[in-house]
Design an enzyme around this catalytic site. Structure first.
Site, PDB file in Angstrom:
ATOM      1  N   ASN A 181      -9.096   2.101   9.508  1.00  0.00           N
ATOM      2  CA  ASN A 181      -8.398   1.757  10.748  1.00  0.00           C
ATOM      3  C   ASN A 181      -9.013   2.487  11.934  1.00  0.00           C
ATOM      4  O   ASN A 181      -9.638   1.910  12.809  1.00  0.00           O
ATOM      5  CB  ASN A 181      -6.899   2.087  10.593  1.00  0.00           C
ATOM      6  CG  ASN A 181      -6.035   1.566  11.730  1.00  0.00           C
ATOM      7  OD1 ASN A 181      -4.845   1.347  11.550  1.00  0.00           O
ATOM      8  ND2 ASN A 181      -6.557   1.336  12.931  1.00  0.00           N
ATOM      9  N   ALA A 232      -9.385   5.673   4.028  1.00  0.00           N
ATOM     10  CA  ALA A 232      -9.206   6.805   4.947  1.00  0.00           C
ATOM     11  C   ALA A 232     -10.427   7.722   5.001  1.00  0.00           C
ATOM     12  O   ALA A 232     -11.042   8.019   3.980  1.00  0.00           O
ATOM     13  CB  ALA A 232      -7.999   7.646   4.590  1.00  0.00           C
ATOM     14  N   LYS A 283       0.874  -1.179   0.000  1.00  0.00           N
ATOM     15  CA  LYS A 283       0.000   0.000   0.000  1.00  0.00           C
ATOM     16  C   LYS A 283       0.902   1.218   0.000  1.00  0.00           C
ATOM     17  O   LYS A 283       1.593   1.505   0.982  1.00  0.00           O
ATOM     18  CB  LYS A 283      -0.890  -0.009   1.247  1.00  0.00           C
ATOM     19  CG  LYS A 283      -1.634   1.298   1.512  1.00  0.00           C
ATOM     20  CD  LYS A 283      -2.793   1.050   2.460  1.00  0.00           C
ATOM     21  CE  LYS A 283      -2.860   1.978   3.643  1.00  0.00           C
ATOM     22  NZ  LYS A 283      -3.309   3.331   3.318  1.00  0.00           N
ATOM     23  N   GLY A 327      -7.875   9.363   9.492  1.00  0.00           N
ATOM     24  CA  GLY A 327      -8.161   9.477  10.921  1.00  0.00           C
ATOM     25  C   GLY A 327      -9.161  10.557  11.288  1.00  0.00           C
ATOM     26  O   GLY A 327      -9.399  10.797  12.473  1.00  0.00           O
TER      27      GLY A 327
END
Lengths: 66, 269
Positions: free
Chosen positions: B220, B198, B111, B172
Site C-alpha cells: 500500500n 508489508a 486478510k 509502512g
C-alpha cells in the site's frame, strides 16, 4: 427512546426499526453493516428489527486501508 | 557451457487463492491516497485484481454525497479483501471479519492481521493463531499477515489459512525484505500461496520478493506515498512481473570469479 449510534447519543421516536434508522442516517442505499448490542443484524432483517431504548448500534463501511 | 554454470528453470503455475485464479500477483491496499480518483488510477496502473480495504465506523452526517470506496472499486470488478488492520485482539479481529462478511454479501475472504504493538505494527502471533482458528471454523478464507517466522507460517498453514503473508519489514516502513532467507524458507515449506505483505519500499524490493519464489506481493504505502503514485503502481506491476519471470527462468548460479562471455577461440592475435 435513546440510542447510542457509533458511540454518539441519538434520540429517536419509538417504535423505530433498524431500516428506519438506516434511512434516517441516509445510509439506506449504501453498503454498510449494522451491529446492535454486539450482534450483527443481516440486511434482510433490518425491516423486522425493532430498536429498543438503550440499544447500542454500530454501523460500519469499507474505507481505504492497507 | 557446462551444466553447473546454468540456472534451473521452473514450471509456471497460476496463482489460486481460495479456489479463484488470478493473473495479477500484485495486490494493493487502498489507504493513504489523496483521493478516491487517485486510488482508482493507481489500482488500475498496478493491474491489481485483489484490493484490501479497512472496516470502520460509517461517517454519519458527514461527507454526504461523497462516493463510497466500493463505488470506485466495485466488487463486480475487484476481489475485495477486507482487513482487520487496527485490531490488537483476536476478538476484535473476528468481530471485524464478521462485519465485513455482512457488508460484502457473505464474502468469506479476509486478510487477518492482529497487531501487537503500535510502534512496530508487528503481529501478535498468539492472538493471530487464536483468531485464525475461530475464523477457519466459521468458514472464512483467511489470508494471514504474520512475521517472517517459518515455524509460525507453517502452523498457520496447518490451521487452514488460504495464504500466508509474511512481512518484509514493518508496515509502512519501506525498508524492503529484511530477512530474505526466512522468506525463502517459508516459500520452500509452504503448500499454500505465500505473499509478502508489508515493508516493500520500491520496485526492486518487489522484484526480490518474487525472485525468492513468493506467489505475490501485497503493498500500500510504497505506492500511495510515492511522489507519483500512479507511476509507482506501474513500476510495481512491472517489478512483480519481472521478478516472477526471473524466478521461472532460474537465475545463473553466483560465482566468485569472472567467466568470459566471448569465446577464447578465434582470437586474431
Amino acid at each position: 427512546m435513546r440510542l447510542t449510534v457509533n458511540g454518539d447519543p441519538m434520540e429517536l421516536p419509538a417504535p423505530t426499526t433498524l431500516a428506519e434508522l438506516a434511512a434516517r442516517l441516509e445510509l439506506g442505499g449504501q453498503r454498510v453493516a449494522f451491529e446492535v448490542n454486539g450482534t450483527i443484524v443481516p440486511r434482510s432483517q433490518r425491516d423486522a428489527h425493532a430498536l429498543r431504548d438503550g440499544d447500542k448500534v454500530e454501523v460500519v463501511s469499507a474505507i481505504g486501508g492497507g | 557451457m557446462s551444466d553447473n554454470m546454468k540456472g534451473v528453470p521452473r514450471a509456471d503455475k497460476p496463482l489460486v487463492i481460495a479456489g479463484k485464479t488470478y493473473r495479477s500477483r500484485l495486490l494493493t491496499g487502498t489507504g493513504k491516497y489523496a483521493s478516491h480518483e487517485e486510488t482508482r488510477l493507481a489500482t488500475e496502473a498496478a493491474g491489481a485484481e485483489i484490493v484490501t480495504v479497512a472496516i470502520r465506523r460509517s461517517n454519519i452526517g458527514q461527507d454526504k454525497g461523497q462516493p463510497n470506496l466500493l463505488d470506485v472499486l466495485p466488487p463486480s470488478k475487484y476481489t475485495i479483501l477486507p482487513n482487520t488492520a487496527g485490531c490488537y485482539t483476536a476478538d476484535d479481529a473476528v468481530r471485524t471479519c464478521r462485519l465485513a462478511r455482512e457488508l460484502l454479501d457473505g464474502a468469506t475472504l479476509v486478510k487477518l492481521e492482529v497487531l501487537g504493538d503500535p510502534k512496530t505494527l508487528f503481529p501478535d502471533v498468539e492472538q493471530t493463531l487464536v483468531a485464525t482458528r475461530t475464523l477457519v471454523a466459521e468458514g472464512f478464507e483467511v489470508m494471514v499477515y504474520t512475521n517472517d517466522d517459518p515455524i509460525i507460517a507453517k502452523r498457520l498453514e496447518e490451521l487452514g489459512v488460504v495464504a500466508v503473508m509474511p512481512l518484509a519489514a514493518p508496515i509502512g516502513s519501506g525498508l524492503g525484505i529484511r530477512n530474505s532467507y526466512n522468506i525463502l524458507t517459508i516459500v520452500e515449506n509452504a503448500k499454500v500461496p505465500v505473499l509478502v505483505d508489508a515493508g516493500v519500499g520500491t520496485a526492486s524490493d518487489a522484484a526480490v520478493a518474487m525472485e525468492l519464489g513468493c506467489d505475490g506481493v501485497l503493498m500500500n504505502t510504497a505506492i500511495a506515498a510515492a511522489g507519483d503514485p500512479v507511476r509507482m503502481a506501474r513500476a510495481m506491476r512491472l517489478a512483480v512481473e519481472a521478478g516472477r519471470e526471473a524466478w521461472l527462468a532460474g537465475r545463473m548460479p553466483r560465482r566468485r570469479y569472472a567467466s568470459a562471455s566471448s569465446p577464447n577461440e578465434g582470437l586474431s592475435f
